[in-house]
Design an enzyme around this catalytic site. Sequence first.
Site, PDB file in Angstrom:
ATOM      1  N   GLU A   1       3.805  -5.811   7.456  1.00  0.00           N
ATOM      2  CA  GLU A   1       3.175  -4.713   8.180  1.00  0.00           C
ATOM      3  C   GLU A   1       3.676  -4.531   9.611  1.00  0.00           C
ATOM      4  O   GLU A   1       3.791  -3.392  10.098  1.00  0.00           O
ATOM      5  CB  GLU A   1       1.645  -4.901   8.196  1.00  0.00           C
ATOM      6  CG  GLU A   1       0.949  -4.586   6.887  1.00  0.00           C
ATOM      7  CD  GLU A   1       0.916  -5.738   5.911  1.00  0.00           C
ATOM      8  OE1 GLU A   1       0.201  -5.649   4.903  1.00  0.00           O
ATOM      9  OE2 GLU A   1       1.625  -6.748   6.155  1.00  0.00           O
TER      10      GLU A   1
ATOM     11  N   ALA B   1       0.846  -1.185   0.000  1.00  0.00           N
ATOM     12  CA  ALA B   1       0.000   0.000   0.000  1.00  0.00           C
ATOM     13  C   ALA B   1       0.883   1.235   0.000  1.00  0.00           C
ATOM     14  O   ALA B   1       2.060   1.175   0.359  1.00  0.00           O
ATOM     15  CB  ALA B   1      -0.912  -0.002   1.227  1.00  0.00           C
TER      16      ALA B   1
ATOM     17  N   GLY C   1      -0.391  -5.051   1.028  1.00  0.00           N
ATOM     18  CA  GLY C   1      -1.639  -5.000   0.274  1.00  0.00           C
ATOM     19  C   GLY C   1      -1.563  -5.708  -1.065  1.00  0.00           C
ATOM     20  O   GLY C   1      -2.581  -6.167  -1.588  1.00  0.00           O
TER      21      GLY C   1
ATOM     22  N   GLU D   1      -2.175  -9.264  -0.271  1.00  0.00           N
ATOM     23  CA  GLU D   1      -3.583  -9.369   0.106  1.00  0.00           C
ATOM     24  C   GLU D   1      -4.490  -9.341  -1.129  1.00  0.00           C
ATOM     25  O   GLU D   1      -5.488 -10.059  -1.198  1.00  0.00           O
ATOM     26  CB  GLU D   1      -3.943  -8.244   1.075  1.00  0.00           C
ATOM     27  CG  GLU D   1      -3.322  -8.457   2.451  1.00  0.00           C
ATOM     28  CD  GLU D   1      -3.516  -7.279   3.382  1.00  0.00           C
ATOM     29  OE1 GLU D   1      -4.075  -7.476   4.476  1.00  0.00           O
ATOM     30  OE2 GLU D   1      -3.099  -6.152   3.025  1.00  0.00           O
TER      31      GLU D   1
END
Length: 260
Positions: A135, A66, A112, A115
């Site tokens: 993360e 992200a 992300g 994910e």
Amino acid sequence: MKFQNILEQNNHGILRITINRPSKLNALNKETIEELHRALNNARKEDEVKVIILTGSGEKAFVAGADISEFADFSVEEGSQLAAEGQEKLFDLVANFPKPVIAAVNGFALGGGLELAMAAHFRIASENAKMGLPEVSLGVIPGYGGTQRLPQLVGKGRAMEMIMTAGMIDSHQALQYNLVNHVTTQEELLEFTEKIACRIMRNSMVAIRSAIKAVNANYEDGLNGFATEIEEFGRCFGTADFKEGTTAFLNKRKADFPGE
């Protein structure tokens, strides 16, 4: 439709959606998530789109994570809202999409990015791919479904290790972990993925939609996967595809599914 951060290419029913932010290693920002949301909703309505392939531009990254610069100063409430909106707008949309979604992981798939790949119905990786959820090294946890989908795919122990160490695994370890279905060279990745998409499209897309719903039901709290399977199995009997498929089988010919 024109987008700033993604590219679309429709090839005989296979829609390739490429995240195209090479200067940011295709990192997901709010605008890219919104564009992916719009592109997928458009694809849902287009009858000529049968299968979707998600990939990243360039040779380095699928999606490297992200865009941290967008949320580094967020409050608790803003962080919760970021995760909730992202999951609803993109990650859950992909996971429950009524048409097959394949992630062609062509490089780094971190945070992300992993994910997003895990939300797809299955994954194919190039040999240079690296995957991880880093993360906790930033003082946060995966917020786009990573803590839920990774254990489902690789098992609780391996997921805990990957999340706690914030480490990366390569494509061959990902194959061993069942995180990806196949590993290819980077040059062959998209061609190999499209060949699988073509095999999928020979079958009833109506039945495949029911299969996606039934398989996903096993992973949703409050749903009985067996009951969903029974319901979707019965629903198939009322479709034109079922009539065509059974008739073709009995007459020893190839089925020509109408998609109804």
